[in-house]
Design an enzyme around this catalytic site. Structure first.
Site, PDB file in Angstrom:
ATOM      1  N   GLY A   8     102.260  -7.074 -16.463  1.00 51.58           N
ATOM      2  CA  GLY A   8     101.464  -5.654 -16.909  1.00 51.58           C
ATOM      3  C   GLY A   8     100.686  -5.052 -15.832  1.00 51.58           C
ATOM      4  N   ALA A   9     101.091  -3.832 -15.387  1.00 52.67           N
ATOM      5  CA  ALA A   9     100.432  -3.095 -14.254  1.00 52.67           C
ATOM      6  C   ALA A   9      99.650  -2.099 -14.835  1.00 52.67           C
ATOM      7  CB  ALA A   9     101.575  -2.644 -13.411  1.00 52.67           C
ATOM      8  N   GLY A  13      95.626  -5.468 -15.431  1.00 54.77           N
ATOM      9  CA  GLY A  13      96.682  -6.102 -14.499  1.00 54.77           C
ATOM     10  C   GLY A  13      96.626  -5.609 -12.996  1.00 54.77           C
ATOM     11  N   ASP A  33     106.121  -4.721 -14.628  1.00 50.06           N
ATOM     12  CA  ASP A  33     105.663  -3.939 -15.799  1.00 50.06           C
ATOM     13  C   ASP A  33     106.984  -3.169 -16.149  1.00 50.06           C
ATOM     14  OD1 ASP A  33     102.799  -2.352 -16.749  1.00 50.06           O
ATOM     15  OD2 ASP A  33     104.532  -1.222 -17.467  1.00 50.06           O
ATOM     16  N   ARG A  80      93.538  -1.520 -27.310  1.00 55.57           N
ATOM     17  CA  ARG A  80      93.033  -1.079 -28.238  1.00 55.57           C
ATOM     18  C   ARG A  80      92.543   0.521 -28.075  1.00 55.57           C
ATOM     19  NH1 ARG A  80      87.840  -4.171 -30.319  1.00 55.57           N
ATOM     20  NH2 ARG A  80      87.624  -4.943 -28.138  1.00 55.57           N
ATOM     21  N   ARG A  86      90.926  -5.717 -32.288  1.00 52.59           N
ATOM     22  CA  ARG A  86      92.019  -6.433 -31.708  1.00 52.59           C
ATOM     23  C   ARG A  86      93.124  -6.804 -32.553  1.00 52.59           C
ATOM     24  NH1 ARG A  86      86.856  -8.257 -29.734  1.00 52.59           N
ATOM     25  NH2 ARG A  86      86.607  -7.524 -27.344  1.00 52.59           N
ATOM     26  N   ASN A 118      95.656  -8.688 -26.047  1.00 55.46           N
ATOM     27  CA  ASN A 118      94.969  -8.830 -27.360  1.00 55.46           C
ATOM     28  C   ASN A 118      96.087  -9.069 -28.459  1.00 55.46           C
ATOM     29  OD1 ASN A 118      92.135  -9.297 -27.195  1.00 55.46           O
ATOM     30  ND2 ASN A 118      91.670  -7.151 -26.168  1.00 55.46           N
ATOM     31  N   HIS A 173      87.542 -14.420 -29.399  1.00 54.69           N
ATOM     32  CA  HIS A 173      87.410 -13.306 -28.738  1.00 54.69           C
ATOM     33  C   HIS A 173      87.316 -12.111 -29.782  1.00 54.69           C
ATOM     34  CE1 HIS A 173      87.049 -10.279 -25.493  1.00 54.69           C
ATOM     35  NE2 HIS A 173      88.326  -9.961 -25.780  1.00 54.69           N
TER      36      HIS A 173
END
Ligand code: LAC
Length: 367
Positions: A8-9, A13, A33, A80, A86, A118, A173
């Site tokens: 994930g960029a 990330g 990504d 989100r 979440r 999440n 969380h």
């Protein structure tokens, strides 16, 4: 040679990859990504930034670079939007997590995986199933972030340096987060001696809402500076085998009365992931909060099958892998289902205290 891969960029990330480079925690950083150009751009930008700083670290893009990684940080997924909880992200991000885990399993089968996507607790449980790794090698990052937010809120309220504040949050969380003010200190003094219960509750509530507050202000996306700093704390303890005790989302195998469920607890982190889960001396009320969080996580994990469709779990790993209870990967979901049904039935009878016994008996019958 140490390789840390970041999947994930996006903002979380890419800032994590940069921080890992700056902190010299890896010889090589891999970044991946679905938008390949974005990953390549970040890899170049980070490598050039490190060069500008006189740092020899290198960042490389693409799944091939993930091969043999020691630590994989999984941040892929949608953030989100304002008004979203979440858990609204459960279905969308669940599919992304399962897809990424297939690649990680194949390319970095011995890695320690830190899940950040999440809804954090549920995605960590899902990732562990999809990876089929021992649960000691799959953890979720939330506690170090939430504890930092609690610490920052306390420092601002009392106008003291954050470095003089100790603060701890456990549980989920999310709304069942369990800030533990009893163990929080300011310049070595107990927080409970410095502020009233109501004032502390306000700070705890601000902490629970810490992520949403930023989502609302940003209007698009969620926080990244604090999350990436909190991730790096875990990466450091793992790659340097520091064995520090940090709050993380980890699989409990009976600790605090929580069985086969991921929840935020203090854990000692070293080269192989979780070395042990540590009891900081919680009161009965704090344990009850932790168990309520664990039950909510377990019931959402039980819903994930419907979300994901096909069963992503590979064959169970050898039971000896964790040197723990005889538990297969499928039990996580299976036990959760039993737990949810038993919980409903026992709640009707006002006999929730029997939950563990009833679930244990049902599992014994099933095996
Ligand atoms: C936060 C989001 C990333 O807490 O969960 O900022």
């Amino acid at each position: 040679m140490t390789t840390v891969a970041v999947i994930g960029a996006g903002m979380v990330g890419s800032s994590t990859a940069m921080r890992i480079g700056e902190a010299r925690l890896a010889d090589r950083i891999a970044i991946v990504d679905v938008r390949e150009g974005v990953a390549q751009a970040m890899a170049l930008d980070i490598t050039q930034a490190l060069a500008a700083m006189g740092n020899d670290g290198r960042c490389v893009a693409g799944w091939n670079a993930v091969g043999g990684a020691d630590v994989v940080v999984l941040t892929a997924g949608l953030p989100r939007s304002p008004g979203q909880s979440r858990s609204d992200l459960l279905a969308t991000n669940g599919k992304i997590v399962v897809d990424c885990c297939r690649e990680i399993r194949r390319r970095a089968p011995d890695s320690v995986v830190i899940v950040v996507t999440n809804p954090l607790d549920e995605m960590t449980a899902l990732a562990q199933r999809a990876l089929g790794f021992p649960a000691t090698r799959v953890i979720g990052m939330a506690g170090t972030l939430d504890s930092a937010r609690f610490r920052a809120a306390i420092a601002a309220r009392l106008d003291v340096p954050a470095s003089k504040v100790e603060a701890l949050t456990l549980g989920s969380h999310g709304e069942t987060m369990v800030p533990v003010p009893r163990l929080s200190t300011v310049n070595g003094r107990r927080l409970t001696e410095l502020l009233s219960e109501a004032e502390i509750e306000q700070l705890a509530e601000r902490t629970r809402e810490g992520g949403a507050e930023i989502v609302r202000l940003l209007e698009r996306g969620s926080a990244w500076w604090a999350p990436s700093a909190a991730i790096v704390d875990l990466v450091r303890s793992i790659v340097r085998d520091e064995r520090r005790v940090l709050p993380v989302c980890a699989m409990c195998r009976g600790q605090f009365g929580v069985r086969n469920t991921y929840v935020g607890v203090p854990a000692r982190l070293g080269a192989g992931g979780v070395v042990e889960i540590v009891d900081p001396g919680l009161t009965a009320a704090e344990v009850a909060g932790l168990r309520a969080a664990a039950e909510q996580i377990a019931s959402r994990v039980a819903d994930l099958d419907a979300v994901i469709g096909e069963d992503p779990a590979p064959p169970p790993p050898p039971e000896v892998a964790e040197g723990q209870l005889k538990v297969g990967v499928r039990d996580l979901v299976y036990e959760s289902r039993i737990r949810v049904e038993a919980r409903r039935a026992l709640a009707r009878e006002g006999a929730l205290h029997r939950l563990d016994d009833v679930v244990a008996a049902a599992l014994r019958r099933a095996r």
